[in-house]
Design a protein around this motif. Structure first.
Motif, PDB file in Angstrom:
ATOM      1  N   THR A 170      28.365 -87.329   3.825  1.00 19.21           N
ATOM      2  CA  THR A 170      27.529 -86.241   3.321  1.00 19.21           C
ATOM      3  C   THR A 170      26.439 -86.831   2.433  1.00 19.21           C
ATOM      4  O   THR A 170      26.424 -88.032   2.137  1.00 19.21           O
ATOM      5  N   ASP A 171      25.524 -85.983   1.967  1.00 20.34           N
ATOM      6  CA  ASP A 171      24.473 -86.471   1.075  1.00 20.34           C
ATOM      7  C   ASP A 171      24.857 -86.290  -0.394  1.00 20.34           C
ATOM      8  O   ASP A 171      24.006 -86.383  -1.288  1.00 20.34           O
ATOM      9  N   ILE A 172      26.141 -86.035  -0.662  1.00 20.46           N
ATOM     10  CA  ILE A 172      26.621 -85.848  -2.029  1.00 20.46           C
ATOM     11  C   ILE A 172      27.065 -87.184  -2.612  1.00 20.46           C
ATOM     12  O   ILE A 172      27.875 -87.900  -2.016  1.00 20.46           O
ATOM     13  N   LYS A 173      26.505 -87.527  -3.758  1.00 16.18           N
ATOM     14  CA  LYS A 173      26.964 -88.709  -4.471  1.00 16.18           C
ATOM     15  C   LYS A 173      28.211 -88.340  -5.278  1.00 16.18           C
ATOM     16  O   LYS A 173      28.300 -87.238  -5.827  1.00 16.18           O
ATOM     17  N   TYR A 174      29.155 -89.264  -5.353  1.00 15.27           N
ATOM     18  CA  TYR A 174      30.364 -88.953  -6.102  1.00 15.27           C
ATOM     19  C   TYR A 174      30.985 -90.229  -6.659  1.00 15.27           C
ATOM     20  O   TYR A 174      30.744 -91.334  -6.165  1.00 15.27           O
ATOM     21  N   GLU A 175      31.769 -90.043  -7.691  1.00 16.68           N
ATOM     22  CA  GLU A 175      32.574 -91.121  -8.257  1.00 16.68           C
ATOM     23  C   GLU A 175      33.966 -90.575  -8.525  1.00 16.68           C
ATOM     24  O   GLU A 175      34.141 -89.379  -8.795  1.00 16.68           O
ATOM     25  N   ILE A 176      34.961 -91.453  -8.452  1.00 20.81           N
ATOM     26  CA  ILE A 176      36.345 -91.079  -8.719  1.00 20.81           C
ATOM     27  C   ILE A 176      36.889 -91.988  -9.815  1.00 20.81           C
ATOM     28  O   ILE A 176      36.789 -93.211  -9.719  1.00 20.81           O
ATOM     29  N   VAL A 177      37.434 -91.377 -10.870  1.00 14.50           N
ATOM     30  CA  VAL A 177      37.986 -92.136 -11.987  1.00 14.50           C
ATOM     31  C   VAL A 177      39.419 -91.668 -12.233  1.00 14.50           C
ATOM     32  O   VAL A 177      39.702 -90.466 -12.179  1.00 14.50           O
ATOM     33  N   LEU A 178      40.321 -92.627 -12.501  1.00 15.90           N
ATOM     34  CA  LEU A 178      41.710 -92.294 -12.826  1.00 15.90           C
ATOM     35  C   LEU A 178      41.915 -92.345 -14.332  1.00 15.90           C
ATOM     36  O   LEU A 178      41.430 -93.261 -15.003  1.00 15.90           O
ATOM     37  N   THR A 179      42.636 -91.367 -14.870  1.00 15.86           N
ATOM     38  CA  THR A 179      42.950 -91.389 -16.295  1.00 15.86           C
ATOM     39  C   THR A 179      44.051 -92.412 -16.557  1.00 15.86           C
ATOM     40  O   THR A 179      44.899 -92.668 -15.708  1.00 15.86           O
ATOM     41  N   GLU A 180      44.044 -92.937 -17.776  1.00 18.09           N
ATOM     42  CA  GLU A 180      44.997 -93.982 -18.131  1.00 18.09           C
ATOM     43  C   GLU A 180      45.952 -93.571 -19.244  1.00 18.09           C
ATOM     44  O   GLU A 180      46.974 -94.224 -19.455  1.00 18.09           O
ATOM     45  N   SER A 181      45.613 -92.497 -19.946  1.00 17.08           N
ATOM     46  CA  SER A 181      46.446 -92.066 -21.067  1.00 17.08           C
ATOM     47  C   SER A 181      46.072 -90.645 -21.451  1.00 17.08           C
ATOM     48  O   SER A 181      45.071 -90.099 -20.976  1.00 17.08           O
ATOM     49  N   SER A 182      46.869 -90.062 -22.325  1.00 21.13           N
ATOM     50  CA  SER A 182      46.572 -88.721 -22.833  1.00 21.13           C
ATOM     51  C   SER A 182      45.248 -88.745 -23.589  1.00 21.13           C
ATOM     52  O   SER A 182      45.002 -89.625 -24.418  1.00 21.13           O
ATOM     53  N   GLY A 183      44.379 -87.791 -23.314  1.00 21.39           N
ATOM     54  CA  GLY A 183      43.085 -87.707 -23.967  1.00 21.39           C
ATOM     55  C   GLY A 183      41.978 -88.463 -23.252  1.00 21.39           C
ATOM     56  O   GLY A 183      40.796 -88.279 -23.568  1.00 21.39           O
ATOM     57  N   HIS A 184      42.340 -89.303 -22.285  1.00 19.04           N
ATOM     58  CA  HIS A 184      41.339 -90.103 -21.585  1.00 19.04           C
ATOM     59  C   HIS A 184      40.383 -89.223 -20.782  1.00 19.04           C
ATOM     60  O   HIS A 184      39.179 -89.504 -20.702  1.00 19.04           O
ATOM     61  N   ALA A 185      40.896 -88.148 -20.189  1.00 17.53           N
ATOM     62  CA  ALA A 185      40.048 -87.259 -19.392  1.00 17.53           C
ATOM     63  C   ALA A 185      38.949 -86.635 -20.248  1.00 17.53           C
ATOM     64  O   ALA A 185      37.815 -86.453 -19.785  1.00 17.53           O
ATOM     65  N   THR A 186      39.264 -86.316 -21.496  1.00 17.85           N
ATOM     66  CA  THR A 186      38.255 -85.762 -22.400  1.00 17.85           C
ATOM     67  C   THR A 186      37.167 -86.786 -22.686  1.00 17.85           C
ATOM     68  O   THR A 186      35.971 -86.460 -22.679  1.00 17.85           O
ATOM     69  N   GLU A 187      37.559 -88.031 -22.932  1.00 19.48           N
ATOM     70  CA  GLU A 187      36.588 -89.091 -23.194  1.00 19.48           C
ATOM     71  C   GLU A 187      35.652 -89.282 -22.001  1.00 19.48           C
ATOM     72  O   GLU A 187      34.435 -89.414 -22.161  1.00 19.48           O
ATOM     73  N   ILE A 188      36.224 -89.288 -20.806  1.00 22.03           N
ATOM     74  CA  ILE A 188      35.418 -89.474 -19.594  1.00 22.03           C
ATOM     75  C   ILE A 188      34.444 -88.301 -19.430  1.00 22.03           C
ATOM     76  O   ILE A 188      33.265 -88.491 -19.130  1.00 22.03           O
ATOM     77  N   ALA A 189      34.961 -87.081 -19.612  1.00 19.69           N
ATOM     78  CA  ALA A 189      34.122 -85.888 -19.435  1.00 19.69           C
ATOM     79  C   ALA A 189      32.987 -85.858 -20.446  1.00 19.69           C
ATOM     80  O   ALA A 189      31.845 -85.507 -20.114  1.00 19.69           O
ATOM     81  N   LYS A 190      33.258 -86.231 -21.685  1.00 26.25           N
ATOM     82  CA  LYS A 190      32.206 -86.256 -22.710  1.00 26.25           C
ATOM     83  C   LYS A 190      31.106 -87.238 -22.347  1.00 26.25           C
ATOM     84  O   LYS A 190      29.921 -86.988 -22.609  1.00 26.25           O
ATOM     85  N   ALA A 191      31.486 -88.354 -21.739  1.00 20.41           N
ATOM     86  CA  ALA A 191      30.507 -89.382 -21.395  1.00 20.41           C
ATOM     87  C   ALA A 191      29.526 -88.912 -20.336  1.00 20.41           C
ATOM     88  O   ALA A 191      28.419 -89.456 -20.222  1.00 20.41           O
ATOM     89  N   THR A 192      29.881 -87.875 -19.567  1.00 22.19           N
ATOM     90  CA  THR A 192      28.985 -87.390 -18.515  1.00 22.19           C
ATOM     91  C   THR A 192      27.730 -86.738 -19.079  1.00 22.19           C
ATOM     92  O   THR A 192      26.759 -86.523 -18.356  1.00 22.19           O
ATOM     93  N   ALA A 193      27.737 -86.432 -20.365  1.00 24.02           N
ATOM     94  CA  ALA A 193      26.537 -85.865 -20.988  1.00 24.02           C
ATOM     95  C   ALA A 193      25.377 -86.861 -20.931  1.00 24.02           C
ATOM     96  O   ALA A 193      24.205 -86.468 -21.024  1.00 24.02           O
ATOM     97  N   PHE A 194      25.711 -88.148 -20.767  1.00 19.44           N
ATOM     98  CA  PHE A 194      24.688 -89.185 -20.724  1.00 19.44           C
ATOM     99  C   PHE A 194      24.448 -89.687 -19.294  1.00 19.44           C
ATOM    100  O   PHE A 194      23.737 -90.663 -19.079  1.00 19.44           O
TER     101      PHE A 194
END
Length: 293
Positions: A32-56
């Motif tokens: 497809t023409d959709i760009k994507y990335e896949i990231v695995l969480t490593e610990s509790s709270g990691h998903a929040t850190e990753i999501a916050k970083a998407t602001a940049f």
């Protein structure tokens, strides 16, 4: 504008089911023409850190692949921003998606993520925590606590059933105060749920009148009960008629609610347990999160 989607996978959600989605997501989007990335969480709270970083970054959507805990963490990272939340249910309970009417089928949820509509929803704030769905104390919180203990040895729904039995045999009603402008409750309770969504505990429609974009918290209190009454109220809960039991159930709506335990008490926030030892104020923030449904 070309889409760019980040998938955040909790590899232990759903006894590993979420991790299995990594290859399925790639197969679905490759070509497809959709760009994507896949990231695995490593610990509790990691998903929040990753999501916050998407602001940049230039992602337009971040997808939580997991259960209610994963959804809560990603929502915390995206709240009050412009990046949208997508949800791919892959946990055990998946209660938040029931309130949002998001399919648990992989193909259907992927279709919604790509072609779905944007919906503004409220979020609840409890101290330093946020919740998208339901915050609760009492019996159900102890069920989650025991289920988490059992999950170290037994996976899947059977762990929940064992946790339910353990909580039932050991539970004692909790003494606390719950107050808002709309009223005050003081005394023993079986459980108290404060929510933005409808469902918790793997499918119990505890807050049937709740809407996720009305700017209000729905509150349901099951008062002091015997073991026999507990069985009866859960049968009513399964049937969706518990609000008719005016003797045992208190239900109201508010913009702000305070919980004050007499002693420490387990606190369940979207499926994650902590201890509540002092007064907690819970408020609702309207239109705080963009979700693809």
């Amino acid at each position: 504008m070309q889409r760019k989607i980040l998938f955040i996978i909790n590899p232990i959600a759903g006894s590993g089911r979420a991790l299995n989605y990594r290859e399925k997501i790639a197969d679905y989007l490759n070509g497809t023409d959709i760009k994507y990335e896949i990231v695995l969480t490593e610990s509790s709270g990691h998903a929040t850190e990753i999501a916050k970083a998407t602001a940049f970054e230039d992602f337009d959507t971040v997808v939580a692949v997991g259960g209610d805990g994963t959804v809560k963490e990603v929502a915390k990272g995206l709240a009050f921003g412009d990046v949208r939340l997508g949800i791919m249910p892959a946990g055990t309970g998946n209660d938040a998606v029931k309130s949002l009417n998001i399919s648990r089928n992989f193909e259907e949820s992927m279709y919604s993520i790509i072609y779905g509509e944007e919906k503004l929803v409220d979020i609840g704030i409890a101290g330093e925590n946020i919740f998208l769905n339901v915050l609760s104390v009492g019996f159900d919180a102890e069920v989650v606590k025991y289920t988490d203990m059992v999950k170290k040895h037994i996976k899947g729904k059977f762990a929940y059933y064992l946790g339910l039995i353990m909580a039932f045999t050991r539970y004692k009603n909790k003494e606390l105060e719950i107050y808002a402008e709309e009223g005050r409750y003081k005394g023993g309770v079986l459980l108290a749920a404060i929510g933005n969504g409808n469902y918790y505990g793997g499918g119990f429609n505890i807050l049937p009148l709740a809407e996720m974009n009305d700017g209000l918290l729905d509150v349901c209190i099951g008062n002091d009960m015997s073991k026999i009454s507990i069985i009866r109220i859960f049968i009513e809960l399964l049937k969706g008629v518990h609000l008719e039991n005016r003797e045992k159930v208190v239900y109201f709506r508010a913009k702000s609610v305070t919980i004050k335990p007499k002693d420490y008490i387990e606190l369940n926030i979207d499926g994650e347990i902590s201890l509540l030892k002092e007064e907690l104020n819970v408020i609702i923030k309207r239109d705080a999160l963009k979700i693809i449904v």
